[in-house]
Design an enzyme around this catalytic site. Structure first.
Site, PDB file in Angstrom:
ATOM      1  N   LYS A 111      54.313  15.842  76.910  1.00 30.64           N
ATOM      2  CA  LYS A 111      53.109  15.966  76.081  1.00 30.64           C
ATOM      3  C   LYS A 111      51.976  16.659  76.818  1.00 30.64           C
ATOM      4  O   LYS A 111      51.217  17.416  76.229  1.00 30.64           O
ATOM      5  CB  LYS A 111      52.644  14.584  75.601  1.00 30.64           C
ATOM      6  CG  LYS A 111      53.496  14.041  74.490  1.00 30.64           C
ATOM      7  CD  LYS A 111      52.768  12.981  73.698  1.00 30.64           C
ATOM      8  CE  LYS A 111      53.592  12.507  72.518  1.00 30.64           C
ATOM      9  NZ  LYS A 111      53.013  11.370  71.843  1.00 30.64           N
ATOM     10  N   LYS A 194      64.235  17.479  69.791  1.00 34.67           N
ATOM     11  CA  LYS A 194      64.238  16.393  68.801  1.00 34.67           C
ATOM     12  C   LYS A 194      63.262  16.710  67.660  1.00 34.67           C
ATOM     13  O   LYS A 194      62.281  17.438  67.863  1.00 34.67           O
ATOM     14  CB  LYS A 194      63.934  15.042  69.473  1.00 34.67           C
ATOM     15  CG  LYS A 194      62.523  14.827  69.821  1.00 34.67           C
ATOM     16  CD  LYS A 194      62.240  13.407  70.284  1.00 34.67           C
ATOM     17  CE  LYS A 194      60.748  13.370  70.534  1.00 34.67           C
ATOM     18  NZ  LYS A 194      60.153  12.296  71.150  1.00 34.67           N
ATOM     19  N   LYS A 197      56.841  15.054  65.142  1.00 39.53           N
ATOM     20  CA  LYS A 197      55.659  15.228  64.297  1.00 39.53           C
ATOM     21  C   LYS A 197      54.829  16.415  64.756  1.00 39.53           C
ATOM     22  O   LYS A 197      54.088  16.996  63.987  1.00 39.53           O
ATOM     23  CB  LYS A 197      54.764  13.977  64.394  1.00 39.53           C
ATOM     24  CG  LYS A 197      55.388  12.707  63.864  1.00 39.53           C
ATOM     25  CD  LYS A 197      54.463  11.534  64.193  1.00 39.53           C
ATOM     26  CE  LYS A 197      55.117  10.202  63.957  1.00 39.53           C
ATOM     27  NZ  LYS A 197      54.577   9.134  64.787  1.00 39.53           N
TER      28      LYS A 197
HETATM   29  P1  TYM Z   1      56.508   7.446  67.379  1.00 40.88           P
HETATM   30  O1  TYM Z   1      55.327   7.201  66.524  1.00 40.88           O
HETATM   31  O2  TYM Z   1      56.629   8.746  68.073  1.00 40.88           O
HETATM   32  O3  TYM Z   1      57.834   7.233  66.553  1.00 40.88           O
HETATM   33  C1  TYM Z   1      58.047   6.077  65.771  1.00 40.88           C
HETATM   34  C2  TYM Z   1      59.502   5.654  65.869  1.00 40.88           C
HETATM   35  O4  TYM Z   1      60.353   6.735  65.440  1.00 40.88           O
HETATM   36  C3  TYM Z   1      61.338   6.997  66.429  1.00 40.88           C
HETATM   37  N1  TYM Z   1      61.623   8.438  66.450  1.00 40.88           N
HETATM   38  C4  TYM Z   1      62.843   8.965  66.293  1.00 40.88           C
HETATM   39  N2  TYM Z   1      64.049   8.398  66.083  1.00 40.88           N
HETATM   40  C5  TYM Z   1      65.102   9.222  65.939  1.00 40.88           C
HETATM   41  N3  TYM Z   1      65.006  10.590  66.003  1.00 40.88           N
HETATM   42  C6  TYM Z   1      63.812  11.196  66.200  1.00 40.88           C
HETATM   43  N4  TYM Z   1      63.721  12.524  66.241  1.00 40.88           N
HETATM   44  C7  TYM Z   1      62.656  10.373  66.356  1.00 40.88           C
HETATM   45  N5  TYM Z   1      61.345  10.638  66.573  1.00 40.88           N
HETATM   46  C8  TYM Z   1      60.725   9.443  66.630  1.00 40.88           C
HETATM   47  C9  TYM Z   1      60.696   6.564  67.745  1.00 40.88           C
HETATM   48  O5  TYM Z   1      61.679   6.292  68.728  1.00 40.88           O
HETATM   49  C10 TYM Z   1      59.936   5.330  67.317  1.00 40.88           C
HETATM   50  O6  TYM Z   1      60.799   4.202  67.298  1.00 40.88           O
HETATM   51  N6  TYM Z   1      55.498   4.964  71.609  1.00 40.88           N
HETATM   52  C11 TYM Z   1      55.956   4.828  70.240  1.00 40.88           C
HETATM   53  C12 TYM Z   1      55.078   3.908  69.406  1.00 40.88           C
HETATM   54  C13 TYM Z   1      54.854   2.553  69.990  1.00 40.88           C
HETATM   55  C14 TYM Z   1      55.791   1.501  70.079  1.00 40.88           C
HETATM   56  C15 TYM Z   1      55.088   0.410  70.667  1.00 40.88           C
HETATM   57  C16 TYM Z   1      57.132   1.383  69.716  1.00 40.88           C
HETATM   58  C17 TYM Z   1      53.673   2.100  70.500  1.00 40.88           C
HETATM   59  N7  TYM Z   1      53.827   0.824  70.905  1.00 40.88           N
HETATM   60  C18 TYM Z   1      55.733  -0.808  70.918  1.00 40.88           C
HETATM   61  C19 TYM Z   1      57.763   0.149  69.970  1.00 40.88           C
HETATM   62  C20 TYM Z   1      57.060  -0.911  70.567  1.00 40.88           C
HETATM   63  C21 TYM Z   1      55.936   6.189  69.585  1.00 40.88           C
HETATM   64  O7  TYM Z   1      55.282   7.102  70.010  1.00 40.88           O
HETATM   65  O8  TYM Z   1      56.652   6.250  68.443  1.00 40.88           O
END
Ligand code: TYM
Length: 332
Positions: A111, A194, A197
């Site tokens: 990032k 991957k 967003k």
């Molecule tokens: P975020 O907001 O990027 O994504 C949310 C969830 O979607 C999953 N994900 C994917 N799964 C499969 N293929 C993809 N291309 C893909 N892109 C995203 C992510 O693995 C996630 O489960 N750091 C986390 C948010 C967070 C969090 C937490 C998660 C903050 N605190 C505590 C679990 C527990 C994040 O940026 O997710």
């Protein structure tokens, strides 16, 4: 009962990867566990967010949770900033985690890129806040996509160091739940990246707000190779785009990739892509239309978040009180 915690960032462009890697599993888990699902607005702020957009994206993620089938009565749905314990515990973890640990985080490197010196301190400390999210509820299972694995390993390290440093058995061991056939959904334009967003190309992802026409156009134009689909999954090894589309089909239809190839092996993308588009529309269109309905009433969404936050605080505050006592912070 075991407790589940997971979070999704309100940074817009919620996509099929978020759904198949995370949100859909949130729905399936809610009958088996006590579940806490969080819209992590403090995490979103680690990169610049237009304030109005942050608020509307927070409501949009909440609407996606509800539209996908999370029941706000049995599960807790709230936005992170309404429960102060997250930020308070994150500070304590800033003092537990080591610089060397954070330096290894690949997501920060990706990032921040070449702009490392210009990245926010929040982006660097992001994994400590994520550990706090989970551990302020002493949650022990965390459903996520594969990309969050390293952050969860750090969460375990922080929990263990805290327990060792203070001579307590306070925090549980956190287990990632990485479930299903699409734990890493790839970009539709490039099978080595991957689905994300923040990809500049909107063609790279299917979003929750895409119309049926957009979904079908994006799938029709998805990058593929000229070969027919193989008869079994070994033939997908060096074909990342084909593997991705078959994985998406499998996840959406509740099959394995092998089962999908039993039907489509030997057939070309001219047959497969329309079938995939139909399936994606069948699964996503009801969610999109329910999201639109919910977003027309932001007052209702805010009430769901307020109720969830109150129930979340009732769990987090007593745990935080124990933590502050363990570390020696005096409170009245
Ligand atoms: P975020 O907001 O990027 O994504 C949310 C969830 O979607 C999953 N994900 C994917 N799964 C499969 N293929 C993809 N291309 C893909 N892109 C995203 C992510 O693995 C996630 O489960 N750091 C986390 C948010 C967070 C969090 C937490 C998660 C903050 N605190 C505590 C679990 C527990 C994040 O940026 O997710």
């Amino acid at each position: 009962m075991d407790r589940i915690f997971s979070g999704v960032q309100p940074t817009g462009n919620l996509h099929l990867g978020n759904y198949l890697g995370a949100i859909r599993n949130f729905v399936d888990l809610q009958n088996k566990y006590e579940c806490i699902y969080c819209v992590v607005d403090l995490h979103a702020m680690t990169v610049w967010q237009e304030p109005k957009k942050l608020a509307s994206n927070t409501r949009e993620v909440t609407a996606s949770f509800l539209a996908a089938g999370i029941n706000p009565e049995s599960s807790i749905i709230f936005n992170q900033s309404q429960v102060l314990a997250h930020a308070q515990l994150a500070w304590i973890f800033n003092c537990v985690a080591r610089l060397g640990w954070l330096n290894r985080m690949t997501q920060f490197k990706e990032k921040a890129g070449k702009q490392r010196e210009n990245a926010s301190v929040g982006l660097y400390a992001y994994p400590n806040l994520m550990a706090a999210d989970i551990l302020t509820y002493k949650a022990n299972h965390v459903p996520v996509g594969e990309d969050q694995k390293q952050h969860l390993e750090l969460t375990r390290d922080i929990a263990q160091k805290f327990n060792n440093d203070f001579g307590v058995e306070f925090f549980p061991e956190v287990e990632p739940l990485i479930i299903g056939e699409a734990t890493r959904v790839m970009s539709l334009r490039d099978g080595s990246k991957k689905m994300s967003k923040s990809d500049l190309s909107d063609q790279s992802r299917i979003t929750f707000t895409d119309t049926e026409d957009e979904i079908s156009r994006k799938i029709r134009r998805a990058k593929t190779d000229p070969e027919a689909l193989p008869m079994d999954i070994s033939g997908l090894k060096s074909r990342p785009e084909a593997a991705n589309l078959v994985g998406i089909f499998a996840a959406l239809s509740g099959q394995t990739s092998s089962e999908v190839l039993k039907d489509f092996g030997g057939r070309g993308f001219g047959d497969f892509k329309p079938a995939l588009a139909d399936l994606a529309i069948e699964k996503l269109a009801p969610i999109s239309s329910e999201m639109r309905r919910l977003l027309a009433d932001p007052g209702h969404i805010d009430a769901v978040l307020a109720d969830g936050a109150e129930r979340a605080r009732a769990i987090a505050d007593p745990i935080l009180a124990e933590i502050t006592e363990i570390v020696g912070l005096v409170s009245a």
